[in-house]
Motif scaffolding. Structure first.
Motif, PDB file in Angstrom:
ATOM      1  N   ARG B  12      13.903  68.696 -59.751  1.00 51.71           N
ATOM      2  CA  ARG B  12      15.259  69.259 -59.847  1.00 51.71           C
ATOM      3  C   ARG B  12      15.812  69.346 -61.223  1.00 51.71           C
ATOM      4  N   HIS B  13      15.398  68.849 -62.383  1.00 50.58           N
ATOM      5  CA  HIS B  13      15.318  68.417 -63.732  1.00 50.58           C
ATOM      6  C   HIS B  13      14.582  69.542 -64.363  1.00 50.58           C
ATOM      7  N   ASN B  14      13.441  69.555 -63.968  1.00 49.39           N
ATOM      8  CA  ASN B  14      12.647  71.151 -64.321  1.00 49.39           C
ATOM      9  C   ASN B  14      13.295  71.794 -64.003  1.00 49.39           C
ATOM     10  N   LEU B  15      13.722  72.256 -62.495  1.00 51.92           N
ATOM     11  CA  LEU B  15      14.099  73.264 -62.312  1.00 51.92           C
ATOM     12  C   LEU B  15      15.407  74.293 -63.174  1.00 51.92           C
ATOM     13  N   GLY B  16      16.001  73.392 -63.586  1.00 51.20           N
ATOM     14  CA  GLY B  16      17.323  73.414 -64.197  1.00 51.20           C
ATOM     15  C   GLY B  16      16.744  73.194 -66.192  1.00 51.20           C
ATOM     16  N   THR B  17      15.723  72.934 -66.701  1.00 53.28           N
ATOM     17  CA  THR B  17      15.076  73.437 -67.526  1.00 53.28           C
ATOM     18  C   THR B  17      14.256  74.689 -67.418  1.00 53.28           C
ATOM     19  N   LEU B  18      13.603  75.247 -67.079  1.00 56.92           N
ATOM     20  CA  LEU B  18      12.600  76.422 -66.917  1.00 56.92           C
ATOM     21  C   LEU B  18      14.600  77.189 -67.069  1.00 56.92           C
ATOM     22  N   LEU B  19      15.069  77.364 -65.723  1.00 51.59           N
ATOM     23  CA  LEU B  19      16.404  78.613 -65.776  1.00 51.59           C
ATOM     24  C   LEU B  19      17.013  78.901 -67.143  1.00 51.59           C
ATOM     25  N   ARG B  20      17.262  77.461 -68.229  1.00 53.90           N
ATOM     26  CA  ARG B  20      18.197  77.396 -68.819  1.00 53.90           C
ATOM     27  C   ARG B  20      17.452  78.225 -70.116  1.00 53.90           C
ATOM     28  N   SER B  29       7.465  84.152 -70.712  1.00 51.59           N
ATOM     29  CA  SER B  29       5.756  84.647 -70.118  1.00 51.59           C
ATOM     30  C   SER B  29       6.024  82.539 -69.087  1.00 51.59           C
ATOM     31  N   ARG B  30       5.127  82.712 -67.958  1.00 53.47           N
ATOM     32  CA  ARG B  30       4.695  81.771 -68.004  1.00 53.47           C
ATOM     33  C   ARG B  30       3.948  80.839 -68.524  1.00 53.47           C
ATOM     34  N   ALA B  31       2.915  81.531 -69.298  1.00 55.02           N
ATOM     35  CA  ALA B  31       1.899  80.735 -71.056  1.00 55.02           C
ATOM     36  C   ALA B  31       3.808  80.399 -71.235  1.00 55.02           C
ATOM     37  N   THR B  32       4.028  80.694 -71.950  1.00 52.24           N
ATOM     38  CA  THR B  32       4.702  80.303 -72.902  1.00 52.24           C
ATOM     39  C   THR B  32       6.257  78.818 -72.603  1.00 52.24           C
ATOM     40  N   LEU B  33       6.794  79.157 -71.178  1.00 51.74           N
ATOM     41  CA  LEU B  33       7.784  78.424 -70.392  1.00 51.74           C
ATOM     42  C   LEU B  33       6.658  77.154 -70.825  1.00 51.74           C
ATOM     43  N   ALA B  34       5.228  77.261 -70.086  1.00 53.94           N
ATOM     44  CA  ALA B  34       4.541  75.675 -69.884  1.00 53.94           C
ATOM     45  C   ALA B  34       4.590  75.273 -71.483  1.00 53.94           C
ATOM     46  N   GLU B  35       4.629  76.064 -72.144  1.00 52.00           N
ATOM     47  CA  GLU B  35       4.201  75.317 -74.084  1.00 52.00           C
ATOM     48  C   GLU B  35       5.310  74.215 -74.365  1.00 52.00           C
ATOM     49  N   ARG B  36       6.852  75.090 -73.857  1.00 50.82           N
ATOM     50  CA  ARG B  36       7.925  75.005 -74.644  1.00 50.82           C
ATOM     51  C   ARG B  36       8.371  73.422 -73.724  1.00 50.82           C
ATOM     52  N   MET B  45       4.224  77.126 -61.638  1.00 48.35           N
ATOM     53  CA  MET B  45       3.812  78.186 -60.756  1.00 48.35           C
ATOM     54  C   MET B  45       4.844  77.766 -59.827  1.00 48.35           C
ATOM     55  N   ALA B  46       4.725  76.819 -59.732  1.00 50.40           N
ATOM     56  CA  ALA B  46       5.606  75.680 -58.660  1.00 50.40           C
ATOM     57  C   ALA B  46       6.935  75.932 -58.703  1.00 50.40           C
ATOM     58  N   LEU B  47       7.429  75.626 -60.290  1.00 54.57           N
ATOM     59  CA  LEU B  47       8.906  76.113 -60.222  1.00 54.57           C
ATOM     60  C   LEU B  47       9.597  77.257 -60.163  1.00 54.57           C
ATOM     61  N   THR B  48       8.606  77.944 -60.539  1.00 52.25           N
ATOM     62  CA  THR B  48       8.992  79.664 -60.837  1.00 52.25           C
ATOM     63  C   THR B  48       8.987  79.866 -59.659  1.00 52.25           C
ATOM     64  N   SER B  49       8.503  79.453 -58.571  1.00 49.93           N
ATOM     65  CA  SER B  49       8.022  80.574 -57.395  1.00 49.93           C
ATOM     66  C   SER B  49       9.669  79.708 -56.228  1.00 49.93           C
ATOM     67  N   ASP B  50       9.682  78.256 -56.517  1.00 48.92           N
ATOM     68  CA  ASP B  50      11.019  78.213 -56.352  1.00 48.92           C
ATOM     69  C   ASP B  50      12.295  78.974 -56.578  1.00 48.92           C
ATOM     70  N   LEU B  51      12.797  78.957 -57.783  1.00 55.55           N
ATOM     71  CA  LEU B  51      13.204  79.924 -58.755  1.00 55.55           C
ATOM     72  C   LEU B  51      13.857  81.483 -57.862  1.00 55.55           C
ATOM     73  N   THR B  52      12.953  82.037 -58.084  1.00 47.86           N
ATOM     74  CA  THR B  52      11.929  83.188 -56.946  1.00 47.86           C
ATOM     75  C   THR B  52      13.013  83.201 -55.961  1.00 47.86           C
TER      76      THR B  52
END
Lengths: 402, 402
Positions: B12-20, B29-36, B45-52
């Motif tokens: 839940r925390h990671n979903l919010g952080t990624l969306l933020r 890009s997914r690669a940039t988000l993974a790094e940040r 990938m799991a997080l973005t597919s949930d948000l998608t």
């Protein structure tokens, strides 16, 4: 979200937390500590035996107990053995104390401000002589775990440089480093602004216990502010925040030591009060003069009353401004402002009622420092205890080697 | 030290952080988000597919790529589909906007302040009519995830009650609750002080990005302050802190809407400038009048110049006081103070140099709002996005049911 802490990190954290409990809250039974910390009794026992072995606490049977069964041992801080040096450099006096774990003042020496000169060299040699004197008098089995200094000026906390002392004329003096060298105790010298440390002390042991949003106003020759918001000391970018004494309340007013005019400390501080009452400082300190004026007003002296009325009005502007800006739950008057507040509270309150917004002022309490003359010294001690309270065993090992 | 979070809490925390991340930083890009975020690509990938799947983001191939191999998909916020309503209630205008995830202003309506009356009933019905109009115009597949209001007054944030609106005469109006009832959108209406929200907006998207210690001064008819210290908005006990407009800078000076005299907003705000330049407001708004005066001064009109000089001097006192009290790294001038600052910067800076302590002012930057007229509206939107950014899927589920 961080990774889970290691067992060793948890143990270290718990050791510090337990020590902080008995340091701030006084002796407590293992059972009480277990409840407060949310840990089971066997974990508490392991922690207290580590701290006992290090000589930081002792455990003993309670004097009396009403409950049946095995009584819970009482854990006490080793106040007589583990201590810090707390130093207070005001513009009008120097004070040095040995303060034991638990906040007990074991020994204290004061020196009035030397008339005239307030050169760094003089202050450093007087302070280190006082401090070394106290250390020499201490029992051989005692241990100094830190040195903290409350300084009446703007301090760079990382390295203890006095950036500016408006009422003593210091600019960029490497005070902490030099004091550390002269003391030669092998422990860190931490320096903080006196009003900031007074604020922390009042929140931990004084009038503001349990409050997250408070302002401590410290009167020395000038006026310093220590502001705690959301439970944290307000520092600002460089840690120089809180200089409420240099808020201009009366544009074009009385000249201030900082070079400006009409600052709160120039209009609402000790000097303004003494000037307004027509007195001079030939035979007494500023602190004594303020007491004389407040006493005179109490006895009906109209010049003293008028002076307090005038100074109280300016203080009231300052307090109303701070209340509108911060919406604090308490404003605490310390140092010489304690007496000035007692002599002019009606005027301060009436200004606050006129100029404070209802929502911002409706919850605020105005109080005098309950640590009184000791607030800044106690704050310096808390600063000095910081290391041993966050990592007890490591700090003790380092000090023993040093 | 808290217990380790559960896998579900972490997700839940990671979903919010990624969306933020994509909300504040834009498509990545997914690669940039993974790094940040310090996570591996399969977790991203799991997080973005949930948000998608929830319709909060889309993923697409980058337009061009220079690297060999499989390109990293770019994650974009669904700005056109997921939005909030942002409302701005100034003393001189109402504004309502639909703002999409990512901070895109999709649609906006302004209404100048109704001459004369500013009754809660009128404001509520005008605002809800404006807001409902925008919602009706939105595509059927769009979804409103929150409503945020920036209000020019003292707000109790828990329930959106307007405790006090100094320039509109409101006292204890249950504004948030009533607006929520009238909108009937089934989402929470969050209300905040306009200057506080402007400060947050400038820190997230404006002149203060990356700064932990800043002061935002918002000029409307009055002057509001939003103060961020140590990365957190200063609230005080009841959340009413930051009322820097009612800091008395000129005791006994011009009467203020709050009942006091010589407040910063009475001496250094829009009304003071208009009065000092000998103009009246018969045919234009305060905002327009300020622009006319600053333009006139630029063309050499000496009355306009003197007026700006006078007002800038009082603003300078206010800024110097705030710099001494807070040691901020930046002071941002927004709303109508943006123009006033541009016309009187020299005077403000010179006051700051005279009355600010060196240590407190040496690092401070004075800047105009880079969000300009939109700062408070953007802040209201960020307030409204709060829920979806802290718990995306849960919030969306709640809104879809509501």
């Amino acid at each position: 979200m961080r990774a889970a802490p290691s067992p060793e990190e948890i143990r270290r954290h718990n050791l510090g937390t337990l020590l902080r409990h008995v340091h701030l809250g006084g002796p407590a039974s293992r059972a009480t500590l277990a409840e407060r910390m949310g840990l089971n009794r066997s974990t508490i026992m392991a922690l207290t035996s580590d701290l006992t072995a290090a000589g930081l606490v002792t455990e003993e049977l309670p004097k009396e107990t009403r409950k049946a069964g095995r009584p819970s041992l009482v854990v006490r801080p080793e106040s007589a053995r583990v201590y810090v040096l707390a130093l207070d450099v005001g513009a009008d006096r120097l004070a040095v104390a040995r303060i034991g774990l638990g906040g007990v003042i074991l020994d204290r020496k004061d020196l009035p401000r030397p008339r005239g000169s307030f050169e760094p060299e003089d202050v450093l040699s007087q302070l280190s002589a006082l401090a070394r004197g106290l250390v020499r008098k201490a029992r051989a089995d005692t241990i100094c775990v830190g040195v903290g200094v409350a300084f009446s000026g703007i301090i760079r906390q990382e390295d203890g440089v006095v950036r500016y002392g408006p009422n003593i004329g210091w600019v960029d003096v490497p005070f902490g480093e030099e004091l550390s060298r002269r003391l030669g105790l092998g422990v860190q010298v931490a320096v903080g602004n006196d009003a900031n440390l007074g604020a922390l002390a009042e929140r931990e042991r004084g009038a503001g216990v349990g409050l997250d949003d408070l302002i401590y106003l410290h009167g020395d020759v000038g006026i310093g502010g220590g502001i705690i918001m959301g439970g944290r000391l307000l520092g600002g970018e460089g840690g120089y925040g809180g200089e409420v004494g240099h808020m201009v309340v009366n544009p074009g007013g009385r000249p201030c030591g900082c070079g400006s005019r009409g600052c709160l400390e120039a209009e609402g501080g000790e000097r303004a009060l003494i000037a307004a009452s027509g007195r001079s400082l030939t035979d007494m300190s500023g602190r004594e003069a303020v007491e004389v004026i407040v006493d005179a007003a109490d006895r009906g002296d109209s010049t003293a009353r008028d002076a307090l009325h005038q100074v109280g009005d300016w203080l009231g502007y300052g307090v109303a401004n701070l209340v509108n800006i911060f919406n604090p739950s308490m404003v605490i008057f310390g140092g010489v402002l304690r007496e000035i507040y007692l002599g002019s509270a009606a005027q301060i309150r009436s200004r606050l009622a006129l100029d404070g917004l209802t929502a911002a002022r409706e919850g605020v309490k105005l109080r005098t420092s309950s640590l009184g003359d000791e607030a800044t010294l106690v704050g310096a001690a808390e600063l000095a205890f910081g290391d041993v309270l966050s990592d007890p065993l490591e700090t003790l090992a380092r000090v023993n080697v040093g």
